[in-house]
Design an enzyme around this catalytic site. Structure first.
Site, PDB file in Angstrom:
ATOM      1  N   CYS A  84      65.253-139.893   9.162  1.00  0.00           N
ATOM      2  CA  CYS A  84      65.456-139.317  10.190  1.00  0.00           C
ATOM      3  C   CYS A  84      66.925-138.671  10.449  1.00  0.00           C
ATOM      4  CB  CYS A  84      65.447-140.362  11.428  1.00  0.00           C
ATOM      5  SG  CYS A  84      63.683-140.784  11.735  1.00  0.00           S
ATOM      6  N   HIS A 138      69.775-138.244  15.473  1.00  0.00           N
ATOM      7  CA  HIS A 138      69.434-139.631  15.485  1.00  0.00           C
ATOM      8  C   HIS A 138      70.578-140.221  16.371  1.00  0.00           C
ATOM      9  CE1 HIS A 138      68.607-143.648  13.835  1.00  0.00           C
ATOM     10  NE2 HIS A 138      67.396-143.194  13.663  1.00  0.00           N
TER      11      HIS A 138
END
Ligand SMILES: *[C@@H]1O[C@H](CO)[C@@H](O)[C@H](O)[C@H]1NC(C)=O
Ligand SMILES: *[C@@H]1O[C@H](CO)[C@@H](O)[C@H](O)[C@H]1NC(C)=O
Ligand SMILES: *[C@@H]1O[C@H](CO)[C@@H](O)[C@H](O)[C@H]1NC(C)=O
Ligand SMILES: *[C@@H]1O[C@H](CO)[C@@H](O)[C@H](O)[C@H]1NC(C)=O
Ligand SMILES: *[C@@H]1O[C@H](CO)[C@@H](O)[C@H](O)[C@H]1NC(C)=O
Length: 491
Positions: A84, A138
């Site tokens: 991510c 993120h």
């Protein structure tokens, strides 16, 4: 993602960059008439091309398919690192992980690598109202605990309040108790706050779109959805779309003979979920019991749930009559591939070009000191505009196109942190080249203090041919194929 089998997939969890442009269908000149177009960037977490528009016969994704039907759909789009935080920082800055120097979750590029501009920052600096809803950057250190505010966003990003329950005990198990499970179909009325993060994000995005209807400046709205990332926490009615008897098992469940151990992903995150722990599957290679492969059912159900959220967003654009003035880009940070090969790092120059902004110049090497430049390509040509300046970095022959990605490892043998090593633990970097014909990977020694890969220190290699071995089960690499040749091909 299901089936959680080998790490080979991970390198290739590139995705679906379906860059769409409704208003641009008229083939007018991009640089004049597209001025002031809005942008809706939809980012989905861990979506692979299990979608109707990619030919999946089982998955129900009518809203995304509808979007794809009047979009440019990339069949082979690759993330630069299928984790991510590194993936998002890479495509949102338009730089590769070796330039952002983020391979884990633990540093902020502006401090650690260079003060690189982001896509939303660039739009903001060009007069756009830029807004973030849900998981775009993120969260945490990798975006300075602020989703890169204030640089990227016109006002503070929105996070759904129910996000905090994602990994808590909210899944009703067969024993009637609540657990923190991998498989988590829920009754939405029954969960804390009576809602789910992606529903809240959609509602917030709809409110923002309504406000933007009367705004004088164009908008850049990024909406980041959490599903189908694990845990599969979704409204249970979506399970009905996928009766278990219709779910097939993974076509090739065995660990392939020729797979080097360094390439294997021991899927440690999945093992931490209570329902998976209870299976007591041996580490690292133990097979998932056949009757637990209903993981796939929950993945597909999560995709269909996500699809309904995307549908709500898109019908709001229609209702507000914004659809003809909004560029929609739909992508994911991971996912596995299913014409042309593209990289997510090209999203930045391509969106800038589509919106009629100046396309950032190509980065020099190295480019740590340059705030605004691009490592990817401007893919405008794919949209069939005329009169665009030639881009010397986009060769016409698909056989010359290459996508790059990388994945770090702490050791040659799978261990507890193989799927997400911290920077200081990285000993090996896998670099992959994907062409239309093959995937070629070398795993080489890596020094995390100096961010240096050593291409004469080869730990293992992989070579798979796309046509004869689409599932990448037969490694054709042999040791005579050196890292030197590979290094010549690197960007
Ligand atoms: C980094 O870039 C931002 C946005 O352009 C700017 O405000 C800031 O001063 C820069 N920081 C440094 C250390 O150059
Ligand atoms: C990161 O956030 C902190 C606290 O909000 C702030 O003081 C600092 O300047 C930020 N770092 C950068 C590079 O902008
Ligand atoms: C399940 O499979 C059967 C047989 O192929 C098919 O008729 C049925 O429509 C499928 N059900 C769903 C919900 O897809
Ligand atoms: C888990 O599996 C190991 C062998 O793989 C076995 O020794 C152990 O007893 C098992 N534990 C449980 C609770 O079943
Ligand atoms: C979009 O459509 C609406 C309603 O049909 C119209 O008023 C508006 O001018 C159109 N905008 C553009 C940029 O074509």
């Amino acid at each position: 993602m299901p089936p959680p089998r080998t790490g080979r997939g991970l390198l290739w969890l590139g995705l679906v960059l379906s860059s769409v442009c409704v208003a641009l269908g008229s083939e007018t000149q991009a640089d004049s008439t597209t001025d002031g177009l809005n942008v809706l960037l939809i980012i989905v977490d861990d979506l692979r091309p299990s979608l109707g528009c990619y030919g999946d016969k089982l998955v129900r994704s009518p809203n995304i398919d509808q979007l794809a039907s009047h979009s440019l759909l990339f069949q082979n789009a690759f993330a630069q690192q299928a984790v991510c935080a590194p993936s998002r920082v890479s495509f949102l800055t338009g730089r590769r992980p070796d330039t952002t120097r983020l391979y884990d979750f633990n540093s902020y590029w502006r401090v650690h690598a260079g003060n690189f501009s982001t896509i939303p920052q660039y739009f903001k600096e060009n007069g756009y109202m830029t807004m973030s809803v849900g998981k775009v950057f993120h969260p945490g250190i990798s975006s300075n605990h602020t989703d890169d505010s204030p640089y990227s966003w016109s006002f503070p990003p929105y996070h759904p309040s129910s996000e905090k329950y994602e990994n808590t005990k909210t899944c009703r198990g067969p024993d009637g108790e609540l657990h923190a499970n991998l498989l988590c179909p829920v009754d939405v009325l029954d969960v804390p706050e009576g809602t789910l993060p992606d529903k809240q994000s959609t509602e917030q995005a709809i409110q923002l779109l309504e406000k933007m209807k009367t705004s004088a400046s164009p908008f850049f709205l990024a909406v980041g959805y959490h599903k189908p990332h694990i845990p599969f926490r979704y409204p249970k009615e979506f399970q009905k779309l996928y009766p278990l008897e219709n779910i097939t098992l993974a076509p090739d469940p065995e660990v392939p003979d020729g797979l080097p151990p360094v390439a294997y992903n021991p899927w440690m995150d999945i093992r931490q979920r209570e329902d998976v722990q209870a299976l007591n599957i041996s580490v690292p290679y133990g097979p998932i019991p056949v009757d637990f492969q209903k993981i796939r059912q929950s993945y597909f159900a999560s995709v269909s749930y996500l699809d309904t959220q995307v549908g709500r967003l898109l019908s709001t654009l229609d209702d507000l009559q914004l659809a003809n003035s909004t560029i929609i880009a739909f992508t994911s940070d991971h996912g596995r591939q299913s014409m042309d090969l593209v990289e997510l790092v090209s999203l930045f120059p391509t969106l800038a070009g589509l919106a009629g902004l100046q396309v950032p110049p190509r980065c020099p090497v190295p480019s740590f000191h340059v705030e605004l430049c691009r490592e990817g390509k401007n893919l405008l040509k794919h949209f069939r505009f005329r009169d665009l300046e030639e881009d010397p970095y986009l060769p016409g022959n698909p056989r010359e196109l290459i996508a790059y990605s990388q994945y770090p490892r702490p050791a040659d043998i799978p261990q507890w942190n193989s799927d997400k090593p911290s920077l200081k633990d990285i000993k090996i970097m896998g670099y992959s080249i994907r062409t239309i014909d093959y995937r070629y990977t070398v795993w080489v020694g890596f020094n995390p203090d100096e961010f240096l890969a050593n291409f004469s220190d080869i730990h293992a290699g992989e070579l798979y041919f796309v046509d004869s071995d689409p599932l990448q089960d037969h490694n054709m690499y042999n040791d005579s194929q050196g890292g030197d040749l590979f290094q010549l091909l690197m960007p």
